[in-house]
Design a protein around this motif. Structure first.
Motif, mmCIF file in Angstrom:
data_model
loop_
_atom_site.group_PDB
_atom_site.id
_atom_site.type_symbol
_atom_site.label_atom_id
_atom_site.label_comp_id
_atom_site.label_asym_id
_atom_site.label_seq_id
_atom_site.Cartn_x
_atom_site.Cartn_y
_atom_site.Cartn_z
ATOM 1 N N LEU A 1 11.490 -1.544 11.318
ATOM 2 C CA LEU A 1 10.937 -2.889 11.248
ATOM 3 C C LEU A 1 9.750 -2.914 10.290
ATOM 4 O O LEU A 1 8.874 -2.056 10.358
ATOM 5 C CB LEU A 1 10.504 -3.363 12.628
ATOM 6 N N LYS A 2 9.765 -3.880 9.408
ATOM 7 C CA LYS A 2 8.662 -4.052 8.460
ATOM 8 C C LYS A 2 8.058 -5.426 8.664
ATOM 9 O O LYS A 2 8.775 -6.429 8.765
ATOM 10 C CB LYS A 2 9.161 -3.903 7.023
ATOM 11 N N TRP A 3 6.727 -5.469 8.712
ATOM 12 C CA TRP A 3 6.013 -6.715 8.972
ATOM 13 C C TRP A 3 5.336 -7.184 7.679
ATOM 14 O O TRP A 3 4.619 -6.446 7.022
ATOM 15 C CB TRP A 3 4.984 -6.535 10.072
ATOM 16 N N GLU A 4 5.602 -8.430 7.334
ATOM 17 C CA GLU A 4 5.068 -8.974 6.090
ATOM 18 C C GLU A 4 3.553 -8.975 6.076
ATOM 19 O O GLU A 4 2.925 -8.689 5.057
ATOM 20 C CB GLU A 4 5.600 -10.398 5.885
ATOM 21 N N SER A 5 2.931 -9.276 7.224
ATOM 22 C CA SER A 5 1.471 -9.332 7.272
ATOM 23 C C SER A 5 0.854 -7.979 6.942
ATOM 24 O O SER A 5 -0.210 -7.899 6.308
ATOM 25 C CB SER A 5 1.019 -9.793 8.659
ATOM 26 N N GLU A 6 1.533 -6.888 7.364
ATOM 27 C CA GLU A 6 1.010 -5.557 7.071
ATOM 28 C C GLU A 6 1.070 -5.267 5.572
ATOM 29 O O GLU A 6 0.125 -4.721 4.991
ATOM 30 C CB GLU A 6 1.815 -4.509 7.848
ATOM 31 N N PHE A 7 2.184 -5.632 4.923
ATOM 32 C CA PHE A 7 2.316 -5.394 3.482
ATOM 33 C C PHE A 7 1.326 -6.258 2.706
ATOM 34 O O PHE A 7 0.734 -5.814 1.720
ATOM 35 C CB PHE A 7 3.749 -5.703 3.041
ATOM 36 N N VAL A 8 1.137 -7.513 3.132
ATOM 37 C CA VAL A 8 0.227 -8.409 2.429
ATOM 38 C C VAL A 8 -1.204 -7.902 2.532
ATOM 39 O O VAL A 8 -1.972 -7.935 1.559
ATOM 40 C CB VAL A 8 0.352 -9.837 3.004
ATOM 41 N N SER A 9 -1.601 -7.405 3.726
ATOM 42 C CA SER A 9 -2.960 -6.910 3.893
ATOM 43 C C SER A 9 -3.239 -5.689 3.024
ATOM 44 O O SER A 9 -4.387 -5.440 2.652
ATOM 45 C CB SER A 9 -3.203 -6.569 5.367
ATOM 46 N N ARG A 10 -2.183 -4.932 2.684
ATOM 47 C CA ARG A 10 -2.341 -3.744 1.832
ATOM 48 C C ARG A 10 -2.120 -4.058 0.362
ATOM 49 O O ARG A 10 -2.191 -3.169 -0.485
ATOM 50 C CB ARG A 10 -1.363 -2.665 2.278
#
Length: 571
Positions: free
Chosen positions: A54-63
């Motif tokens: 599972l990949k979360w968009e919010s995690e990628f955006v924050s990085r």
């Protein structure tokens, strides 16, 4: 050789399968997705698995990374028209929130059984939520300086010398290094007894009354006391659980033998029988707090009834043995406080209490008059739905108003004027009694303004006692306030910029009490959490008990608390 352009290629375009196995994706080769094992993994003898990540968009955006195919740069090399939200904000424009401190006790977990079995309480789940913190190193606990002064063991050296030698089976446990079980008796003195009174000045009756009697007691009472010490110690070192069970079995065997050979009439006059039953009852409360502790309660009720009949027939006015008097007080108080939650018929009625006795008892943490009022409230609540006439309802209202005035005007006296901890514990119980009266007799609910006010007063006093390190005699008032918390308005007060919320405060208090009390906090916490879950579920469904006619149907307390509170010990 230059790579062909997409327009010059012939044949079908090979695309990567979205359901390829983990091994093929890691090797960047195409997987034929054969089940249960793809062809490549079968030929190479690899473990074929299709693990879902599972990949979360919010995690990628924050990085600052691209999420899937939506990146800053497109395939054509031009810049994307919609950059990620974080790319449009400078570092100075971003506002960072403080990360709250999350403790292990702060989780209220739900399982499938929460919804499939809404009427059953899962105590094991709450035990795993760090309610009981075990000492992994197997070391004993240190009694806090604010607790009562310890008993001088030199005064009871003859008792320790009389302790029996252990059986051969106990030597199998490496944590028991002493040649006898005297260290369990010492643990009872140093750790269990101080946890049974809120007084910071005087010693608990479990020490001042029981220990002198032990000088002439039989080995059965010693085994019962040692079993209780081992059971409480097992909270911090699990190996003592088996030792406590072994000692409890021996004490039970001895008790049954005496009851069978001597008869109930003879045993009813022997204070040692009640003392043994009291220790075994407390063992069951500390251990699991299920119906087993009520067996000792009912057995003690019969013995006390026979003894009172004999005293009445002989017309004797001699004073009671102090051990018998304390054991009678122990069982009567356990019965009254436990049945406030479930509303069942009280075994030890008001005749066990003196209505005008306002001196605060060291073990109960309140006056006998307050307990008498609580017993009357529970009995009156049982008649509420059987009111068939206007005169009966009028008599009910007059009786309820009279009990309310008694609580409001009750002044509990104390022998030590500077014993602030014991005085605070007694006031906690009085406030909780007022709250319980309005919920049980008047149908008040968490949204009632009076309930909101009393819940805040109780939790404020609980918070002060937590800060002072005194946590004894808080189980019942904390339970009453917790089950009547308003789920819509959980903020109870504010300290400047910091808001204090009710549920986290209750969970923190329960976690602290698990270390410093003799009550079964896991069972209490499980019932409180169950009530919270039921209230939250009804809010989502749009259901509420506020619309009920509380004079003829279930009130809020009977709807949420009573059905799941059978055989609770709140003393």
């Amino acid at each position: 050789m230059p790579r062909k352009k997409a327009a010059d290629r012939v044949g079908p375009v090979k695309t990567r399968s979205r359901s390829g196995c983990k091994e093929c994706r890691a090797s960047r080769v195409r997987c034929d997705t054969q089940k249960p094992v793809c062809t490549r993994c079968r030929d190479k003898g690899l473990a074929c698995s299709t693990q879902l990540v599972l990949k979360w968009e919010s995690e990628f955006v924050s990085r600052g990374l691209a999420f899937g195919r939506a990146g800053i740069w497109s395939k054509s090399g031009s810049q994307s028209k919609t950059p990620p939200p974080s790319a449009s904000l400078s570092h100075d424009d971003q506002e960072w929130c403080d990360i709250p401190v999350v403790e292990s006790w702060g989780f209220v977990n739900s399982r499938i059984s929460t919804f499939e079995q809404p009427d059953q309480v899962n105590v094991a789940c709450d035990e795993l939520n760090a309610v009981v913190v075990r000492d992994k190193g197997g070391r004993g606990l240190e009694v806090r300086p604010s607790w009562p002064a310890l008993v001088d063991l030199s005064n009871y050296e003859p008792i320790l010398q009389q302790l029996p030698q252990p059986t051969a089976s106990l030597s199998l446990f490496p944590n028991v290094a002493e040649p006898n079980q005297g260290h369990l008796f010492e643990y009872y003195l140093r750790q269990v007894c101080p946890r049974t009174t809120a007084s910071s000045k005087l010693s608990s009756p479990f020490a001042s009354t029981i220990l002198p009697f032990c000088l002439s007691a039989s080995p059965i009472l010693f085994k019962a006391i040692q079993a209780l010490g081992a059971c409480h110690w097992s909270r911090f070192d699990s190996t003592y659980g088996v030792i406590g069970l072994h000692l409890k079995s021996e004490a039970l065997r001895g008790l049954r033998h005496r009851l069978a050979t001597e008869g109930i009439l003879s045993c009813s006059t022997d204070p040692e029988i009640l003392a043994i039953m009291m220790m075994l009852c407390l063992y069951e409360i500390v251990d699991n707090c299920d119906e087993r502790w009520t067996i000792h309660l009912k057995g003690a009720k019969e013995l006390i009834r026979f003894r009172r009949q004999q005293v009445t027939l002989s017309k004797s006015h001699s004073s009671r043995n102090p051990v018998s008097a304390f054991a009678e007080l122990f069982f009567a108080f356990q019965d009254v406080m436990g049945r406030t939650a479930c509303g069942e018929e009280v075994l030890f009625g008001s005749d066990y209490w003196q209505e005008n006795e306002r001196n605060i008892d060291l073990w109960m943490g309140c006056s006998p008059e307050l307990v008498s009022i609580l017993s009357s409230i529970t009995e009156l609540s049982r008649t509420r739905r059987q009111l068939a006439s206007d005169s009966a309802r009028a008599a009910f209202s007059l009786r309820a108003a009279s009990l309310g005035r008694k609580l409001e005007n009750l002044v509990q006296e104390i022998s030590e004027d500077d014993d602030k901890t014991l005085r605070s514990a007694a006031e906690l119980k009085r406030l909780a009694a007022v709250l319980y009266l309005h919920c049980a007799l008047y149908g008040a609910s968490p949204s009632t303004p009076l309930v909101v006010g009393y819940v805040r007063r109780i939790l404020r006093l609980v918070s002060d006692l937590l800060d002072s390190g005194s946590l004894v005699s808080m189980t019942w008032p904390l339970f009453v306030a917790a089950v009547e918390l308003d789920p819509i308005q959980d903020e109870v007060w504010s300290n400047g910029e910091t808001a204090v919320h009710g549920r986290p405060l209750v969970l923190r208090a329960l976690a602290a009490m698990a270390e410093s009390s003799v009550s079964n906090v896991a069972r209490t916490r499980a019932v409180i959490v169950k009530v919270w879950q039921a209230r939250d579920s009804d809010i989502l469904k749009g259901a509420s008990t506020d619309a009920l006619d509380h004079t003829t149907s279930c009130n809020d307390w009977e709807w949420y608390v009573a059905p799941i509170s059978t055989a609770m010990s709140l003393a």
